[in-house]
Write an enzyme that holds these catalytic residues in place. Sequence first.
Site, PDB file in Angstrom:
ATOM      1  N   HIS A   1       3.067  42.674 -58.600  1.00  0.00           N
ATOM      2  CA  HIS A   1       2.575  42.474 -59.966  1.00  0.00           C
ATOM      3  C   HIS A   1       3.311  41.327 -60.625  1.00  0.00           C
ATOM      4  O   HIS A   1       4.399  40.918 -60.207  1.00  0.00           O
ATOM      5  CB  HIS A   1       2.754  43.738 -60.805  1.00  0.00           C
ATOM      6  CG  HIS A   1       4.182  44.143 -61.019  1.00  0.00           C
ATOM      7  ND1 HIS A   1       4.958  44.679 -60.025  1.00  0.00           N
ATOM      8  CD2 HIS A   1       4.979  44.057 -62.121  1.00  0.00           C
ATOM      9  CE1 HIS A   1       6.173  44.920 -60.493  1.00  0.00           C
ATOM     10  NE2 HIS A   1       6.212  44.545 -61.764  1.00  0.00           N
TER      11      HIS A   1
ATOM     12  N   ASP B   1       4.696  40.852 -64.453  1.00  0.00           N
ATOM     13  CA  ASP B   1       4.951  41.751 -65.574  1.00  0.00           C
ATOM     14  C   ASP B   1       3.967  41.547 -66.723  1.00  0.00           C
ATOM     15  O   ASP B   1       3.752  40.425 -67.200  1.00  0.00           O
ATOM     16  CB  ASP B   1       6.371  41.535 -66.117  1.00  0.00           C
ATOM     17  CG  ASP B   1       7.442  42.094 -65.197  1.00  0.00           C
ATOM     18  OD1 ASP B   1       7.143  43.034 -64.454  1.00  0.00           O
ATOM     19  OD2 ASP B   1       8.578  41.577 -65.238  1.00  0.00           O
TER      20      ASP B   1
ATOM     21  N   HIS C   1       6.292  40.158 -58.098  1.00  0.00           N
ATOM     22  CA  HIS C   1       7.426  40.858 -57.487  1.00  0.00           C
ATOM     23  C   HIS C   1       7.051  42.299 -57.172  1.00  0.00           C
ATOM     24  O   HIS C   1       6.049  42.831 -57.658  1.00  0.00           O
ATOM     25  CB  HIS C   1       8.672  40.772 -58.366  1.00  0.00           C
ATOM     26  CG  HIS C   1       8.497  41.330 -59.745  1.00  0.00           C
ATOM     27  ND1 HIS C   1       7.839  40.654 -60.743  1.00  0.00           N
ATOM     28  CD2 HIS C   1       8.900  42.502 -60.295  1.00  0.00           C
ATOM     29  CE1 HIS C   1       7.843  41.376 -61.847  1.00  0.00           C
ATOM     30  NE2 HIS C   1       8.469  42.505 -61.602  1.00  0.00           N
TER      31      HIS C   1
ATOM     32  N   ARG D   1      16.374  45.825 -67.859  1.00  0.00           N
ATOM     33  CA  ARG D   1      15.520  44.640 -67.881  1.00  0.00           C
ATOM     34  C   ARG D   1      15.269  44.182 -69.309  1.00  0.00           C
ATOM     35  O   ARG D   1      14.919  44.990 -70.173  1.00  0.00           O
ATOM     36  CB  ARG D   1      14.167  44.937 -67.208  1.00  0.00           C
ATOM     37  CG  ARG D   1      13.338  43.678 -66.930  1.00  0.00           C
ATOM     38  CD  ARG D   1      11.955  44.028 -66.429  1.00  0.00           C
ATOM     39  NE  ARG D   1      10.975  44.033 -67.511  1.00  0.00           N
ATOM     40  CZ  ARG D   1       9.733  44.493 -67.393  1.00  0.00           C
ATOM     41  NH1 ARG D   1       9.318  44.990 -66.243  1.00  0.00           N
ATOM     42  NH2 ARG D   1       8.895  44.457 -68.412  1.00  0.00           N
TER      43      ARG D   1
END
Length: 294
Positions: free
Chosen positions: A105, A107, A264, A279
């Site tokens: 995907h 993000d 990723h 994150r």
Amino acid sequence: MSNPYRHLQTRPIAGALGAEIDGVDLSRELPAEVFEEIRRALHENLVIFFRGQRLTPQQHIDFSARFGELLEVPFVRALDGYPAILPVMKGKAETKRRLFGGLWHSDMSYAQEPPLGSALYGRVIPPYGGDTMWANMYRAYDTLSDRLKQMLDGLNAVHSAVRSYGSGGAVVNNGDPAHKMDVRTDDRAVQEVIHPVVRVHPATGRKALYVNSTYTLRFDGMTQEESEPLLQFLYEHAARPEFTCRFRWSEGALALWDNRCTQHLAMNDYDGFDREMHRTTISGDRPVGVALRV
């Protein structure tokens, strides 16, 4: 090979993308010339890694915010006291239908203005497993046939969070105490946005493939059934091993990647161990496609 930077030492980790950067302490306020070299290293390597960092949540935020305003991520409970930090966690006793981030995907491609990038910091790392992979979407586009490029340059695709965060979504747990992450659904999960299939990077001017198996539903103006064969080809093509790198995490490592030209995947191969990452998510702008010639 000579070092292309004055203030950084970089070591590529794969042929397609990814480099480790040595000798930088992200807990300190970096001089402007050092930060600009880090930005250049990100554009040239697409994902960069810093090991051995000792960051407080605020120091993590301060470094990330130099790239742009930070986003509060929908659907997932933030770190207490730090709404800009998303805790990405899996506990040693957890079993999940699908790991958070466990499919290829980019993000939040379901957003009208998807993120520029993300910075992921390793706090609790299993003794083995839990690696992350990235794929180079410039290379995924560049290696397509000219005829297919020509067709994709004129297409848009529909993105949505529904498969992950809709009712019964793959990573939703709605506060189940068996799961360390609190992932909930709401009305935003079913909203759809349209982005170009090929986006032009605003800093480099390069073309990157911009569809992913997590959030892309179909091509705009086509049914899901009509879209599926070509989308599946593009997903598999983008994840070809020679387009990827794989990073083995260590405590205190930080990965910074460009969502506009990478995808990723988080590996789910560490059952029985805890893993906790923090994150931050850097705001971006609306993807711009290839200008069609009349």
